[in-house]
Design a protein around this motif. Structure first.
Motif, PDB file in Angstrom:
ATOM      1  N   VAL A  25     -55.958 -10.824 -29.315  1.00 56.01           N
ATOM      2  CA  VAL A  25     -56.843 -10.243 -28.297  1.00 56.01           C
ATOM      3  C   VAL A  25     -57.434  -8.939 -28.832  1.00 56.01           C
ATOM      4  N   ARG A  59     -59.285 -15.311 -15.681  1.00 60.42           N
ATOM      5  CA  ARG A  59     -60.525 -16.094 -15.698  1.00 60.42           C
ATOM      6  C   ARG A  59     -60.333 -17.402 -16.468  1.00 60.42           C
ATOM      7  N   LEU A  60     -59.621 -17.312 -17.565  1.00 62.37           N
ATOM      8  CA  LEU A  60     -59.355 -18.511 -18.348  1.00 62.37           C
ATOM      9  C   LEU A  60     -58.518 -19.508 -17.551  1.00 62.37           C
ATOM     10  N   VAL A  75     -64.313 -16.639 -21.476  1.00 58.79           N
ATOM     11  CA  VAL A  75     -63.928 -15.312 -21.963  1.00 58.79           C
ATOM     12  C   VAL A  75     -64.606 -15.103 -23.314  1.00 58.79           C
ATOM     13  N   THR A  94     -65.300 -14.936 -27.131  1.00 61.62           N
ATOM     14  CA  THR A  94     -64.704 -15.556 -28.308  1.00 61.62           C
ATOM     15  C   THR A  94     -65.596 -15.252 -29.515  1.00 61.62           C
ATOM     16  N   ALA A 143     -59.007 -11.071 -18.058  1.00 63.09           N
ATOM     17  CA  ALA A 143     -59.621 -12.131 -18.869  1.00 63.09           C
ATOM     18  C   ALA A 143     -58.761 -13.387 -18.859  1.00 63.09           C
ATOM     19  N   HIS A 177     -54.604 -20.880 -23.486  1.00 67.46           N
ATOM     20  CA  HIS A 177     -54.881 -20.599 -24.895  1.00 67.46           C
ATOM     21  C   HIS A 177     -53.834 -21.261 -25.778  1.00 67.46           C
ATOM     22  N   THR A 219     -62.272  -2.686 -23.087  1.00 64.73           N
ATOM     23  CA  THR A 219     -62.939  -3.943 -22.755  1.00 64.73           C
ATOM     24  C   THR A 219     -62.528  -5.006 -23.762  1.00 64.73           C
ATOM     25  N   VAL A 220     -62.249  -6.196 -23.281  1.00 68.46           N
ATOM     26  CA  VAL A 220     -61.915  -7.298 -24.180  1.00 68.46           C
ATOM     27  C   VAL A 220     -63.191  -7.777 -24.866  1.00 68.46           C
TER      28      VAL A 220
END
Length: 248
Positions: A160, A90-91, A44, A46, A87, A152, A166-167
């Motif tokens: 976040v 996905r993590l 994701v 970072t 997101a 996390h 969008t992230v």
């Protein structure tokens, strides 16, 4: 000269902003190492690591803004919350890291910590006994065996960042590692329970809502005293004590 802004500071760590750079200073160099490794592995967005030394980490600022904050309004649309949920999925689906994170405490240890903390909250007069007893009962749903995921570990809403739904990045990875995926989902929606449906729409997987509610109570019970002792206010509107009161 750029102005130095103190983002957060307490006895364990401090974060400073200087222009477009953030400096994280940590009393425990192991947390810096964990953060750098976790960001290198996470699938994701970072922050860019500019440089790091044993107790200092320099990160580039992220575009966008935090999705919200505990005790304050959410600044994001339903689509932004759904994007955060995607997101997070996905993590959680990524290959497992080596270390066990904050969200990976063994159920036996977690139950013992919960019992001890509840006793301290009541004995010290920090919270009313009926509030603690009710939330302790709710929290028990989170104390169960779980399938390890890449977590996390401290996925507060303020960690976040989003822009145009969008992230753009997730920050503060010092508690990352193998753990309970529902811990992340609950931490992220703590105090913003009305956004859970949006998050789960993006997450795309069925979850046990009783466990999510259990984590809301459990996390809040475990941090009230720590927050108070470190200069934060869990009694502020919309914060941890209000989360506990909602369970009544």
């Amino acid at each position: 000269m750029d102005e130095v802004t103190v983002v957060v500071a307490h006895s364990e760590r401090a974060t400073l902003r200087v222009g477009d750079m953030f400096l994280k200073v940590d009393a425990d160099p192991a947390r810096i190492a964990v953060e750098v490794e976790a960001m290198s592995l996470a699938p994701v967005p970072t922050p860019e690591v500019l440089w790091h030394k044993p107790q200092v980490l320099a990160l580039a600022a992220l575009p966008g803004a935090p999705l919200g904050r505990l005790g304050g309004p959410s600044t994001g649309s339903p689509a932004a919350w759904a994007a955060a949920g995607a997101a997070l999925r996905r993590l959680h689906d990524a290959p497992l890291p080596r270390r066990v994170g904050r969200a990976g405490r063994h159920p036996v240890d977690l139950a013992a910590e919960l019992d001890a903390e509840c006793a301290s909250l009541v004995a010290g007069g920090v919270l009313p006994a009926d509030l603690v007893t009710r939330n302790r009962r709710v929290a028990r749903a989170a104390v169960r065996p779980w399938t390890p995921a890449f977590t996390h570990g401290d996925l507060q809403i303020a960690h976040v960042f989003v822009e145009d739904d969008t992230v753009t990045g997730i920050i503060d990875w010092s508690e990352a590692g193998r753990g309970d995926a529902l811990h992340d989902l609950a931490t992220f929606t703590l105090g913003h329970e009305d956004r859970l449906d949006d998050v789960l729409a993006g997450y795309g997987a069925a979850v046990d809502l009783d466990v999510i509610r259990g984590w809301w109570s459990l996390r809040s019970l475990l941090v009230v005293r720590w927050l108070t002792e470190h200069g934060f206010d869990p009694f502020a509107p919309g914060c941890e004590v209000d989360v506990l009161r909602a369970r009544m």
